[in-house]
Design an enzyme around this catalytic site. Structure first.
Site, short mmCIF file in Angstrom:
data_model
loop_
_atom_site.label_atom_id
_atom_site.label_comp_id
_atom_site.label_asym_id
_atom_site.label_seq_id
_atom_site.Cartn_x
_atom_site.Cartn_y
_atom_site.Cartn_z
N ASP A 326 1.10 -1.30 -0.27
CA ASP A 326 0.18 0.16 -0.42
C ASP A 326 0.81 1.46 0.26
O ASP A 326 1.93 1.08 0.46
CB ASP A 326 -0.60 -0.27 1.16
CG ASP A 326 -2.36 -1.15 1.73
OD1 ASP A 326 -2.55 -1.15 -0.10
OD2 ASP A 326 -2.68 -1.02 2.35
N ASP A 363 -16.53 13.18 9.78
CA ASP A 363 -15.08 11.63 9.40
C ASP A 363 -14.47 11.69 9.96
O ASP A 363 -13.26 12.76 10.79
CB ASP A 363 -14.96 12.73 8.21
CG ASP A 363 -14.04 11.87 7.43
OD1 ASP A 363 -14.29 11.07 8.03
OD2 ASP A 363 -13.73 12.39 7.08
N GLU A 367 -7.65 11.47 8.09
CA GLU A 367 -7.67 12.89 7.26
C GLU A 367 -9.19 13.89 7.28
O GLU A 367 -8.76 15.33 7.63
CB GLU A 367 -8.12 12.53 6.05
CG GLU A 367 -6.58 11.49 5.02
CD GLU A 367 -7.17 10.16 5.42
OE1 GLU A 367 -7.90 9.75 6.07
OE2 GLU A 367 -6.31 9.49 4.67
N PHE A 395 -16.72 8.14 4.71
CA PHE A 395 -15.63 7.51 3.56
C PHE A 395 -16.17 6.67 3.00
O PHE A 395 -15.72 5.44 4.08
CB PHE A 395 -14.39 8.16 3.62
CG PHE A 395 -13.52 7.41 2.81
CD1 PHE A 395 -13.22 8.53 1.73
CD2 PHE A 395 -12.22 6.87 2.93
CE1 PHE A 395 -12.18 7.50 0.68
CE2 PHE A 395 -11.25 6.17 1.99
CZ PHE A 395 -11.34 6.71 1.90
N LYS A 414 -16.43 15.77 -0.04
CA LYS A 414 -15.31 16.34 -0.25
C LYS A 414 -15.09 14.24 -0.58
O LYS A 414 -15.26 13.58 -0.13
CB LYS A 414 -14.51 16.74 0.32
CG LYS A 414 -14.27 15.18 2.55
CD LYS A 414 -12.81 16.32 3.18
CE LYS A 414 -13.10 15.64 4.09
NZ LYS A 414 -14.48 14.74 5.04
N ASP A 537 -5.66 -4.84 5.71
CA ASP A 537 -6.03 -4.85 7.16
C ASP A 537 -7.46 -4.91 6.74
O ASP A 537 -8.42 -5.31 7.80
CB ASP A 537 -5.12 -3.83 8.38
CG ASP A 537 -5.38 -2.44 7.14
OD1 ASP A 537 -6.02 -2.38 6.28
OD2 ASP A 537 -5.04 -1.57 7.90
N1 LIG Z 1 -12.20 11.00 4.60
C1 LIG Z 1 -11.27 11.07 3.38
N2 LIG Z 1 -12.47 11.70 2.71
C2 LIG Z 1 -12.75 11.80 1.33
N3 LIG Z 1 -11.69 11.06 0.68
C3 LIG Z 1 -11.05 10.52 1.13
C4 LIG Z 1 -10.25 10.37 2.16
N4 LIG Z 1 -9.83 9.91 2.30
C5 LIG Z 1 -9.14 9.51 1.42
N5 LIG Z 1 -10.01 9.90 0.87
C6 LIG Z 1 -9.71 10.33 -0.82
O1 LIG Z 1 -9.75 8.92 -1.81
C7 LIG Z 1 -9.10 8.10 -2.44
C8 LIG Z 1 -8.84 6.94 -1.85
O2 LIG Z 1 -8.16 6.51 -0.46
P1 LIG Z 1 -7.46 5.00 -0.41
O3 LIG Z 1 -7.61 4.83 1.14
O4 LIG Z 1 -8.82 3.90 -1.08
O5 LIG Z 1 -6.30 4.86 -0.97
P2 LIG Z 1 -4.84 5.78 -0.38
O6 LIG Z 1 -5.15 6.09 1.57
O7 LIG Z 1 -4.86 7.34 -1.32
O8 LIG Z 1 -4.10 5.17 -0.27
P3 LIG Z 1 -3.41 3.51 -0.21
O9 LIG Z 1 -4.51 2.32 -1.02
O10 LIG Z 1 -2.44 3.47 -0.52
O11 LIG Z 1 -3.96 3.47 1.49
C9 LIG Z 1 -7.53 8.68 -1.54
O12 LIG Z 1 -6.45 9.16 -2.53
C10 LIG Z 1 -8.08 10.52 -1.68
O13 LIG Z 1 -8.61 11.35 -2.33
#
Ligand SMILES: Nc1ncnc2c1ncn2[C@@H]1O[C@H](COP(=O)(O)OP(=O)(O)OP(=O)(O)O)[C@@H](O)[C@H]1O
Ligand SMILES: [K+]
Ligand SMILES: [Mg+2]
Length: 699
Positions: A326, A363, A367, A395, A414, A537
Site C-alpha cells: 500500500d 468524518d 484525514e 468515506f 469532499k 487490514d
Molecule cells: N476521509 C476522506 N474523505 C474523502 N476522501 C478521502 C478520504 N480519505 C481518502 N480520500 C480520498 O480517497 C482516495 C482513496 O483512498 P484510499 O484509502 O482507498 O487509498 P489511499 O489511502 O489514497 O491509498 P492506499 O491504498 O495506499 O492506502 C484518496 O486518495 C483520497 O483522494
C-alpha cells in the site's frame, strides 16, 4: 464534542506507558534462556522413546545401532578383531549422537513452549459483563461467550474475548499478545476496531461485539501455533526428507552387503564397525538438525512479532518474487494531514474552509480530523449546528468521497478530485478552469488533493500532506538485489502515486486502485509463475490476502482479514513484510547450506573409515591411511565422534540461520555451494585428524 482529540489520546498513552527497566528485562531473558536449556536437556532424554524417534527415521537408525552395540558384548557375535572396550564406547557415542539431535529439536521447540505458557496465563478465566437485549448487564464467565454477544468492558478490566468495538474509544494494553508495553488506541469503526481477548483496557471503556466462539479465539490459535501442536512438515521439508531417506537406504544396502564381499575375500568384519560406518555415512547431521531449522525459522518470525499460521507460509515468503504494498501507511507515514486550502476559480478561501469543515465534522478518519484541526487552528468560521438532522456519508474506498446531506437538501462532499469532478458534473455543475492544474501541482509535490463541492458547485482543494518514511529507498534497493519486484497499489490519483513511487524507489505502481483491483494484480503475477506477498487490514483486503502466497494481515485489522491471511503482524506494521521475506529466504538457505555440508562430510569419513576397516583385516593396507591416523580403531572412533559433535556445534547456526546478504538467488547458490560444499569436505578432515590425536592419547 466531548471526545478527546487523537493527539490528546496519544499523549495520554505515553503517560500510561511505563517501560520495564532494561536490567530487569535482560535478567528475565537470561532466566528464560536457562530454563529453556534445562527443559531441552530433559526432553532430549525423553525423546529417546523409540515410538517418538521413529518419526525421524535417520536418527531412529542411529538409535537401533546404539541398542545393537549395547547388547553385542553379551552375544556370540562379538568379534575378537577389536578390543573389548570398543563396543561400549561406540554404543556411547551413538547414544550421544541421538541425544544431540534430540537436544537441537527440543531447544528449538522450547522457545515456543515458553511463549505458549505465558499466553496460557493471560487466558485464565475472567468475568465478562454481558449486555442483554434490554441493555442491562449480567456477569458471566468469559468461556461462556459466543459469537454475537455484546459485552461492556471498563478501565482496568480484561477484554473477555475477541471482538469488534461497537461503541467507545479506549486505550488497550496488548502486551499479553504483542509483548509491546505501549497501549494502543481502540475505537468503533475504521481500522482500529478489532480487539483481542486477554488484553486489558487501561483507560476509558468499550462496548464490544464478540466475534469468536469458545476455544476458537485468537489466543487459542496462537497457543496451538507456538506450541507446535499443528506443525506439519512443509512440502520442501518432505521433499528433502525423501532424498535423505533414499540416501540412508542406499547406504544401508551397501553396508549390509559389505560382509558378503569381504567374506569372499576371506575376512570377517566386526558388526560394531559396520554400524559405525553406516552411521557416519547416513546424513545424520542434517537429519538431526532439520526440524530444528524449521522450528527456529518459525521462531525467528515470531520474534519479529509476526505469527505464521504454518511453516509453509514462512517458506513461501523465502521464495517470493513480487511484493504488493500500500502507499498510505506503508510507504508513507500515513498520517495524511491537511496542510493548506486552495480555492479554485472565483471562490473565496473562507468558503472553502467552511465547506471543508462541514464535510468533515462527522468524518472520523485521520484525514477528516486533520481538516477540522486545520480549520480550527486558522480560526476560519463555520457553524457546527448546520449538520444537525443531516445524514452523514462516510468515506468509502469505492466512492473515494465523504460528506453530509444536510436537512435542507444541500449535499456537501469532499474526496478524490476525479471522483468529485464526476459528481459535480452529474449534478449539472461546471468545473472551474484551474481546478485540475492546481490539483496536479499538489500531486506533483507528492501531496493528495481532495476537492470540496456543494451540490453542483466546486469550491476548492484540500492539500493533504504525507511523507515517505525514511530508508524506504534503501529497502527497495535491497529487495531488487534479491530479485524481488515491488508494486505500490494506491487509491490515490496517478500523479501523486507517480511522485511517491519515484521518491520511494518502488519498481511499479498502480493508481486509483480499488481493493478488488489488488486481487487482479496478484492473479496476473501468479499467472506469470510468480509468488506474491501482500499486506492488508480491511475486510475488503481479505480475498486478496487469501489469494496471495504470503498474506500478512495487521493485528489491528478486521477479523475477516486475519482469517484470510497466513500471517499476522502483531505490531500492525505493514513494512514488516520485507523482514518476513528475508527470514523466509534465510530459512531456505540455512537448510540448503547444512544439507550440502552434511553430505560433503561423507568424503572425509570414507577416507577415515574404509582404509581402517581393511587394515584391521589386512595390515598391509597401511598405504591407504592417507590421513595418517593413529590406528584403525582410533580412525573409526574419531570419525564417529566427529559425526556426533558436529551436531551440537552446528546448533547455533541452525537456530540463528546463516548470515544473509541481499543478492540474486543464483549468486547466493554459488556462494553457499562454495562455502558449505567446500567447507563440508575440508572441515571433517581437520576435525577427524584432531580428534584422532586426542583419542591416540588414551589407547
Ligand atoms: N476521509 C476522506 N474523505 C474523502 N476522501 C478521502 C478520504 N480519505 C481518502 N480520500 C480520498 O480517497 C482516495 C482513496 O483512498 P484510499 O484509502 O482507498 O487509498 P489511499 O489511502 O489514497 O491509498 P492506499 O491504498 O495506499 O492506502 C484518496 O486518495 C483520497 O483522494
Ligand atoms: K553421518
Ligand atoms: Mg488508505
Amino acid at each position: 464534542m466531548g471526545k478527546p482529540s487523537y493527539i490528546e489520546q496519544q499523549k495520554r498513552l505515553q503517560v500510561v506507558n511505563q517501560a520495564v527497566s532494561e536490567e530487569e528485562r535482560i535478567e528475565r531473558a537470561r532466566m528464560l534462556e536457562e530454563d529453556i536449556v534445562r527443559q531441552a536437556l530433559k526432553q532430549s532424554v525423553l525423546k529417546l522413546n523409540p515410538a517418538v524417534m521413529i518419526k525421524n527415521p535417520i536418527m531412529f537408525a542411529v538409535e537401533i545401532g546404539f541398542f545393537i552395540t549395547l547388547v553385542l558384548p553379551f552375544t556370540s557375535l562379538e568379534s575378537s578383531m577389536v578390543p573389548a572396550w570398543f563396543n561400549p564406547i561406540v554404543s556411547l557415542v551413538l547414544l550421544f549422537t541421538v541425544l544431540f539431535a534430540n537436544f537441537a529439536e527440543a531447544l528449538a521447540e522450547g522457545r515456543g513452549k515458553a511463549q505458549a505458557n505465558s499466553l496460557k496465563q493471560s487466558k485464565k478465566e475472567i468475568h465478562a459483563n454481558l449486555m442483554k437485549s434490554d441493555g442491562t448487564l449480567v456477569k458471566v464467565a468469559s468461556t461462556e461467550l459466543k459469537k454475537g454477544d455484546i459485552v461492556f468492558v471498563k478501565q482496568g478490566e480484561m477484554i473477555p474475548g475477541d471482538g469488534e468495538v461497537v461503541k467507545g474509544l479506549a486505550s488497550v494494553d496488548e502486551s499479553a499478545i504483542t509483548g509491546e508495553s505501549a497501549p494502543v488506541m481502540k475505537e468503533a469503526g475504521g481500522d482500529f476496531s478489532s480487539v483481542t481477548g486477554g488484553t486489558m483496557v487501561v483507560s476509558d471503556e468499550l462496548t464490544i461485539l464478540i466475534t469468536s466462539n469458545p476455544g476458537e479465539s485468537f489466543i487459542d490459535k496462537m497457543i496451538a501455533l507456538v506450541e507446535g501442536a499443528k506443525r506439519q512438515k512443509t512440502p520442501n521439508e518432505i521433499a528433502l526428507h525423501t532424498v535423505l531417506m533414499s540416501l540412508t537406504l542406499i547406504f544401508l544396502i551397501v553396508v549390509v552387503t559389505l560382509p558378503v564381499f569381504t567374506s569372499y575375500l576371506g575376512f570377517e568384519l566386526d558388526i560394531a564397525i559396520l554400524i559405525a560406518l553406516l552411521v557416519c555415512l547416513i546424513p545424520t547431521t542434517i537429519g538431526g538438525l532439520l526440524s530444528a531449522i524449521g522450528i527456529a525459522g518459525m521462531d525467528r518470525v515470531t520474534k519479529f512479532n509476526v505469527l505464521a499460521m504454518s511453516g509453509k507460509a514462512v517458506e513461501a515468503a523465502g521464495d517470493i518474487n513480487t511484493i504488493i504494498l500500500d502507499k498510505t501507511g506503508t510507504i508513507t507515514f500515513g498520517n495524511r494531514m491537511a496542510y493548506t486550502l486552495v480555492p479554485v476559480g472565483e471562490e473565496r478561501l473562507d468558503e472553502v474552509a467552511k465547506w471543508s469543515a462541514v464535510s468533515s465534522i462527522l468524518d472520523e478518519t485521520p484525514e477528516g480530523r486533520s481538516v477540522i484541526d486545520y480549520v480550527q487552528s486558522k480560526a476560519y468560521p463555520y457553524n457546527e449546528a448546520m449538520i444537525n438532522g443531516g445524514e452523514f456519508v462516510p468515506f468509502k474506498a469505492e466512492t473515494r468521497m465523504s460528506g453530509i446531506d444536510l436537512r435542507d437538501g444541500t449535499k456537501v462532499r469532499k474526496g478524490a478530485v476525479q471522483a468529485i469532478v464526476e459528481w459535480v458534473k452529474e449534478q449539472g455543475g461546471r468545473i472551474p478552469h484551474d481546478t485540475l492544474k492546481k490539483a496536479d501541482q499538489i500531486a506533483a509535490e507528492g501531496g493528495t488533493p481532495l476537492a470540496v463541492a456543494v451540490n453542483g458547485h466546486l469550491y476548492g482543494l484540500i492539500y493533504l500532506k504525507d511523507t515517505v518514511k525514511p530508508g524506504m529507498r534503501e529497502r527497495f534497493d535491497q529487495l531488487r538485489k534479491m530479485g524481488i519486484k515491488t508494486i505500490m497499489c494506491t487509491g490515490d490519483n496517478p500523479l501523486t502515486a507517480a511522485t511517491i513511487a519515484k521518491e520511494a524507489g518502488v519498481d511499479e505502481f498502480i493508481a486509483e486502485c480499488k481493493p478488488e483491483d489488488k486481487i487482479e494484480v496478484i492473479k496476473t503475477e501468479q499467472a506469470k509463475g510468480k509468488l506474491v506477498a501482500m499486506t492488508g487490514d480491511g475486510t475488503n483486503d481479505a480475498p486478496a490476502l487469501a489469494q496471495a502466497d504470503v498474506g500478512l494481515a495487521m493485528n489491528s485489522g478486521t477479523a475477516a482479514a486475519k482469517e484470510a491471511a497466513n500471517m499476522i503482524d502483531l505490531d500492525s506494521n505493514p513494512t514488516k513484510i520485507i523482514e518476513v521475506v528475508s527470514i523466509g529466504k534465510q530459512l531456505l538457505m540455512t537448510r540448503g547450506a547444512l544439507t550440502t555440508f552434511s553430505i560433503a562430510n561423507d568424503i572425509a569419513k570414507y577416507f577415515a573409515i574404509i582404509p581402517a576397516m581393511f587394515m584391521l583385516a589386512i595390515p598391509e593396507m597401511e598405504v591407504l591411511n592417507i590421513m595418517h591416523l593413529h590406528s584403525p580403531i582410533s580412525a573409526i572412533l574419531s570419525a564417529l565422534i566427529f559425526n556426533a559433535i558436529i551436531i551440537p556445534l552446528l546448533i547455533p547456526l541452525a537456530m540463528k540461520g546463516i548470515a544473509y546478504k541481499p543478492m540474486s538467488s543464483n549468486a547466493l547458490l554459488r556462494r553457499n555451494l562454495f562455502i558449505y560444499g567446500f567447507g563440508g569436505v575440508v572441515v571433517p578432515f581437520i576435525g577427524i585428524k584432531l580428534i584422532d590425536l586426542i583419542v591416540a592419547l588414551f589407547i
